[in-house]
Scaffold this motif. Structure first.
Motif, PDB file in Angstrom:
ATOM      1  N   GLU A  38       6.950   0.398   6.759  1.00 36.32           N
ATOM      2  CA  GLU A  38       6.131   1.568   6.462  1.00 36.32           C
ATOM      3  C   GLU A  38       6.990   2.824   6.578  1.00 36.32           C
ATOM      4  N   HIS A  39       6.808   3.756   5.645  1.00 31.56           N
ATOM      5  CA  HIS A  39       7.589   4.985   5.626  1.00 31.56           C
ATOM      6  C   HIS A  39       6.707   6.203   5.895  1.00 31.56           C
ATOM      7  N   VAL A  56      15.921   6.109   3.050  1.00 27.55           N
ATOM      8  CA  VAL A  56      15.102   6.751   2.024  1.00 27.55           C
ATOM      9  C   VAL A  56      15.981   7.768   1.309  1.00 27.55           C
ATOM     10  N   LEU A  57      16.089   7.631  -0.001  1.00 24.34           N
ATOM     11  CA  LEU A  57      16.987   8.477  -0.784  1.00 24.34           C
ATOM     12  C   LEU A  57      16.237   9.674  -1.355  1.00 24.34           C
ATOM     13  N   GLU A  58      16.823  10.838  -1.196  1.00 28.96           N
ATOM     14  CA  GLU A  58      16.266  12.032  -1.807  1.00 28.96           C
ATOM     15  C   GLU A  58      16.604  12.039  -3.300  1.00 28.96           C
ATOM     16  N   PRO A  59      15.827  12.775  -4.123  1.00 29.35           N
ATOM     17  CA  PRO A  59      16.124  12.832  -5.557  1.00 29.35           C
ATOM     18  C   PRO A  59      17.580  13.240  -5.803  1.00 29.35           C
ATOM     19  N   GLY A  60      18.258  12.476  -6.624  1.00 31.46           N
ATOM     20  CA  GLY A  60      19.652  12.784  -6.939  1.00 31.46           C
ATOM     21  C   GLY A  60      20.662  12.130  -6.027  1.00 31.46           C
ATOM     22  N   ASP A  61      20.213  11.598  -4.874  1.00 27.80           N
ATOM     23  CA  ASP A  61      21.143  10.931  -3.963  1.00 27.80           C
ATOM     24  C   ASP A  61      21.654   9.632  -4.582  1.00 27.80           C
ATOM     25  N   PRO A  62      22.955   9.371  -4.488  1.00 33.00           N
ATOM     26  CA  PRO A  62      23.467   8.078  -4.954  1.00 33.00           C
ATOM     27  C   PRO A  62      23.127   6.984  -3.947  1.00 33.00           C
ATOM     28  N   VAL A  63      23.096   5.764  -4.421  1.00 32.32           N
ATOM     29  CA  VAL A  63      22.881   4.638  -3.522  1.00 32.32           C
ATOM     30  C   VAL A  63      24.181   4.394  -2.751  1.00 32.32           C
ATOM     31  N   LYS A  92       0.842  -1.184   0.000  1.00 32.74           N
ATOM     32  CA  LYS A  92       0.000   0.000   0.000  1.00 32.74           C
ATOM     33  C   LYS A  92       0.885   1.245   0.000  1.00 32.74           C
ATOM     34  N   THR A  93       0.264   2.412  -0.030  1.00 34.55           N
ATOM     35  CA  THR A  93       1.005   3.669  -0.108  1.00 34.55           C
ATOM     36  C   THR A  93       2.064   3.775   0.984  1.00 34.55           C
ATOM     37  N   ARG A  94       3.273   4.153   0.582  1.00 38.35           N
ATOM     38  CA  ARG A  94       4.439   4.361   1.453  1.00 38.35           C
ATOM     39  C   ARG A  94       4.881   3.081   2.157  1.00 38.35           C
TER      40      ARG A  94
END
Length: 230
Positions: free
Chosen positions: A194-195, A166-173, A135-137
């Motif tokens: 769950e996030h 949880v990675l922010e946009p642009g964050d490398p793994v 489900k969501t998140r």
């Protein structure tokens, strides 16, 4: 070596054993100097809530005037609360041999530990993780032992340590699992994570390592896997 399951299979046996465990936990965690000081209050509350959920449904299903719905509800409730009981026993009883003795286990109708002491090093197995959107998140993690594809916790382990970020946009793994952060012990399969609100659409990196019973040594990390939150 195979062992008899430590949780009673019959509904009545399960109810009676659960009550023995509740009574023992309450007796050993109360007072100003509790014997079992390693059990958090929230874990005890969760255990008690599970019994409060199951017991009245068990009584209803055993009543001469029971209905089909009473019987079905008891089965559904047991499927919901038994993982809570199992996780509690593994985490706070079997993984704490220096605190909870074999005699105390037997008083709760739980299987005692192997009395032959085995010296173990770190686990020799690696965790493989599969991510399923839920489900969501929410992500559902299904895991297995990489070496033999088993979906059960290996002998000598009390579970596996899950780390994730949880990675922010642009964050490398991250390349090192030690850099992932959030850590918790996993004993269930599958396991639901769950996030927080606002994390929808973000990538999450997960990794795990089996942990030995007693000494708490971690094995080698498995592969880092990444999934996108729905």
């Amino acid at each position: 070596m195979a062992h008899k399951d430590y949780i009673e299979h019959s509904y009545g046996g399960f109810d009676a054993q659960y009550k023995l465990i509740i009574d023992a936990v309450q007796a050993n965690t109360g007072g100003s100097a509790p014997v079992w000081n390693h059990i958090p209050a929230e874990a005890r509350a969760g255990l008690e809530a599970g019994y409060a959920d199951y017991h009245p449904r068990h009584l209803a299903a055993e009543s001469p005037s029971r209905s089909k719905i009473d019987v079905e509800e008891r089965g559904e409730t047991r499927r919901r609360v038994e993982p809570v009981l199992r996780n509690f026993c593994q985490r706070f009883f079997y993984a704490a041999p220096e605190i909870v003795t074999n005699a105390q286990l037997e008083s709760m109708n739980l299987r005692p530990r192997d009395r032959t002491r085995t010296v173990r090093g770190k686990p020799q197995w690696r965790v493989g993780i599969e991510i399923e959107p839920s489900k969501t998140r929410t992500h559902t993690l299904r895991w297995h032992v990489e070496e033999n594809e088993s979906r059960a916790i290996p002998e000598g382990c009390n579970g596996w340590v899950l780390v994730y970020r949880v990675l922010e946009p642009g964050d490398p793994v991250p390349g090192d699992p030690e850099d992932l952060g959030h850590s918790q012990l996993v004993t269930r399969n599958p396991f639901v994570v769950e996030h927080k609100p606002g994390d929808e659409g973000k990538r999450v990196a997960y990794c795990g390592a089996f942990q030995s019973t007693g000494r708490g040594l971690k094995g080698d990390w498995g592969e880092i896997v990444v999934g996108v939150l729905p």
